[in-house]
Motif scaffolding. Structure first.
Motif, PDB file in Angstrom:
ATOM      1  N   VAL A  27       9.399  18.226  13.063  1.00 41.52           N
ATOM      2  CA  VAL A  27       8.437  17.384  12.343  1.00 41.52           C
ATOM      3  C   VAL A  27       8.981  16.992  10.969  1.00 41.52           C
ATOM      4  CG1 VAL A  27       6.092  17.250  11.413  1.00 41.52           C
ATOM      5  CG2 VAL A  27       6.507  18.421  13.599  1.00 41.52           C
ATOM      6  N   ILE A  28       9.494  17.963  10.249  1.00 41.04           N
ATOM      7  CA  ILE A  28      10.038  17.696   8.908  1.00 41.04           C
ATOM      8  C   ILE A  28      11.272  16.801   9.011  1.00 41.04           C
ATOM      9  CG2 ILE A  28      11.067  18.772   6.868  1.00 41.04           C
ATOM     10  CD1 ILE A  28       9.186  21.214   7.509  1.00 41.04           C
ATOM     11  N   LYS A  32      11.924  13.253   7.175  1.00 40.43           N
ATOM     12  CA  LYS A  32      13.115  13.006   6.353  1.00 40.43           C
ATOM     13  C   LYS A  32      13.867  11.754   6.821  1.00 40.43           C
ATOM     14  CE  LYS A  32      14.196  17.717   4.871  1.00 40.43           C
ATOM     15  NZ  LYS A  32      15.199  18.802   4.999  1.00 40.43           N
ATOM     16  N   LEU A  33      13.946  11.558   8.134  1.00 39.89           N
ATOM     17  CA  LEU A  33      14.605  10.356   8.655  1.00 39.89           C
ATOM     18  C   LEU A  33      13.878   9.098   8.190  1.00 39.89           C
ATOM     19  CD1 LEU A  33      15.488  11.391  12.301  1.00 39.89           C
ATOM     20  CD2 LEU A  33      17.104  10.876  10.457  1.00 39.89           C
ATOM     21  N   PHE A  39      11.363   3.902   5.946  1.00 38.69           N
ATOM     22  CA  PHE A  39      10.197   3.626   6.789  1.00 38.69           C
ATOM     23  C   PHE A  39       8.980   4.302   6.164  1.00 38.69           C
ATOM     24  CE2 PHE A  39      12.546   3.285  11.169  1.00 38.69           C
ATOM     25  CZ  PHE A  39      13.353   2.281  10.660  1.00 38.69           C
ATOM     26  N   ARG A  40       7.997   3.530   5.741  1.00 42.20           N
ATOM     27  CA  ARG A  40       6.759   4.102   5.211  1.00 42.20           C
ATOM     28  C   ARG A  40       5.818   4.486   6.336  1.00 42.20           C
ATOM     29  NH1 ARG A  40       3.621   0.935   1.655  1.00 42.20           N
ATOM     30  NH2 ARG A  40       2.764   2.931   1.065  1.00 42.20           N
ATOM     31  N   ASN A  41       5.894   3.746   7.440  1.00 43.97           N
ATOM     32  CA  ASN A  41       5.101   4.003   8.637  1.00 43.97           C
ATOM     33  C   ASN A  41       6.011   3.753   9.836  1.00 43.97           C
ATOM     34  OD1 ASN A  41       2.306   4.194   7.371  1.00 43.97           O
ATOM     35  ND2 ASN A  41       2.993   2.195   6.666  1.00 43.97           N
ATOM     36  N   ALA A  42       5.863   4.593  10.872  1.00 41.60           N
ATOM     37  CA  ALA A  42       6.729   4.418  12.041  1.00 41.60           C
ATOM     38  C   ALA A  42       6.093   5.055  13.265  1.00 41.60           C
ATOM     39  CB  ALA A  42       8.095   5.048  11.785  1.00 41.60           C
ATOM     40  N   ARG A  81       2.920   8.299   9.053  1.00 42.40           N
ATOM     41  CA  ARG A  81       2.113   7.458   8.154  1.00 42.40           C
ATOM     42  C   ARG A  81       2.340   7.898   6.713  1.00 42.40           C
ATOM     43  NH1 ARG A  81      -0.437   3.077  10.634  1.00 42.40           N
ATOM     44  NH2 ARG A  81      -0.829   3.689  12.766  1.00 42.40           N
ATOM     45  N   SER A  82       2.295   6.938   5.808  1.00 46.94           N
ATOM     46  CA  SER A  82       2.360   7.275   4.391  1.00 46.94           C
ATOM     47  C   SER A  82       0.970   7.109   3.798  1.00 46.94           C
ATOM     48  CB  SER A  82       3.374   6.406   3.658  1.00 46.94           C
ATOM     49  OG  SER A  82       3.019   5.050   3.747  1.00 46.94           O
ATOM     50  N   ASP A  83       0.630   8.001   2.875  1.00 46.23           N
ATOM     51  CA  ASP A  83      -0.674   7.892   2.235  1.00 46.23           C
ATOM     52  C   ASP A  83      -0.569   6.991   1.004  1.00 46.23           C
ATOM     53  OD1 ASP A  83       0.412   9.457   0.178  1.00 46.23           O
ATOM     54  OD2 ASP A  83      -0.633  11.279   0.802  1.00 46.23           O
ATOM     55  N   GLU A  84      -1.653   6.868   0.273  1.00 44.14           N
ATOM     56  CA  GLU A  84      -1.685   5.982  -0.900  1.00 44.14           C
ATOM     57  C   GLU A  84      -0.695   6.391  -1.978  1.00 44.14           C
ATOM     58  OE1 GLU A  84      -5.790   6.261  -1.895  1.00 44.14           O
ATOM     59  OE2 GLU A  84      -6.407   5.059  -0.182  1.00 44.14           O
ATOM     60  N   ASP A  85      -0.345   7.689  -2.023  1.00 42.46           N
ATOM     61  CA  ASP A  85       0.622   8.178  -3.009  1.00 42.46           C
ATOM     62  C   ASP A  85       2.061   8.064  -2.521  1.00 42.46           C
ATOM     63  OD1 ASP A  85      -1.470   8.869  -4.729  1.00 42.46           O
ATOM     64  OD2 ASP A  85      -1.665  10.864  -3.835  1.00 42.46           O
ATOM     65  N   GLY A  86       2.258   7.595  -1.276  1.00 44.78           N
ATOM     66  CA  GLY A  86       3.595   7.445  -0.733  1.00 44.78           C
ATOM     67  C   GLY A  86       4.117   8.654   0.022  1.00 44.78           C
ATOM     68  N   ALA A  87       3.334   9.715   0.096  1.00 47.66           N
ATOM     69  CA  ALA A  87       3.760  10.910   0.846  1.00 47.66           C
ATOM     70  C   ALA A  87       3.744  10.592   2.335  1.00 47.66           C
ATOM     71  CB  ALA A  87       2.841  12.086   0.544  1.00 47.66           C
ATOM     72  N   ILE A  88       4.774  11.056   3.032  1.00 48.24           N
ATOM     73  CA  ILE A  88       4.911  10.768   4.456  1.00 48.24           C
ATOM     74  C   ILE A  88       4.519  11.988   5.275  1.00 48.24           C
ATOM     75  CG2 ILE A  88       6.666  10.372   6.228  1.00 48.24           C
ATOM     76  CD1 ILE A  88       7.870   8.319   4.485  1.00 48.24           C
TER      77      ILE A  88
END
Length: 131
Positions: A27-28, A32-33, A39-42, A81-88
């Motif tokens: 998952v991690i 990281k990829l 890729f902010r969302n994939a 998915r990335s959240d509003e703060d950019g965390a994936i």
């Protein structure tokens, strides 16, 4: 029964065919990829490889622990998915087979699914409308 759903408009972007190295978490590693390729969302479209051991989330808030070595990944799908703060954050589900051929399925638990040899994965970028 009514379930809440969400519909997002957008388009597909780039495709990455990548490898996750031994002992890195599934998952991690996918997260990281995505960061490495921007890729902010994939969507995770598939994978080929094995895990040292597997840990899957079950429907009853319990975990399924599958002992290896070399627990084979039969199928893998999911999304990042990335959240509003950019965390994936990746949410991956799949089916694995233990060394005796028993089959198990569920959500892969982050931090508990180390890659055995290598894992080849296909990621497809999702570009939501308005981003």
């Amino acid at each position: 029964m009514t379930e809440m759903t969400s519909v997002t408009n957008g388009t597909m972007g780039r495709v990455a065919y990548a490898r996750i190295a031994p002992n890195e978490d599934l998952v991690i590693g996918v997260e990281k990829l995505c960061l490495a390729h921007g890729f902010r969302n994939a969507f995770v479209r598939g994978a080929l490889g094995s895990l040292v051991d597997a840990c899957l989330g079950a429907n009853d808030d319990k975990f399924i622990e599958v002992k290896g070595p070399a627990v084979e990944i039969v199928s893998l799908a999911g999304e990042v998915r990335s959240d509003e703060d950019g965390a994936i954050k990746a949410a991956l589900s799949g089916v694995v087979a233990d060394p005796q051929g028993e089959i198990y399925g569920g959500l892969f638990v982050a931090g508990s699914n180390a890659i055995c040899m290598t894992l080849e994965v296909t990621l497809e970028e999702w570009l939501p409308a308005g981003d």
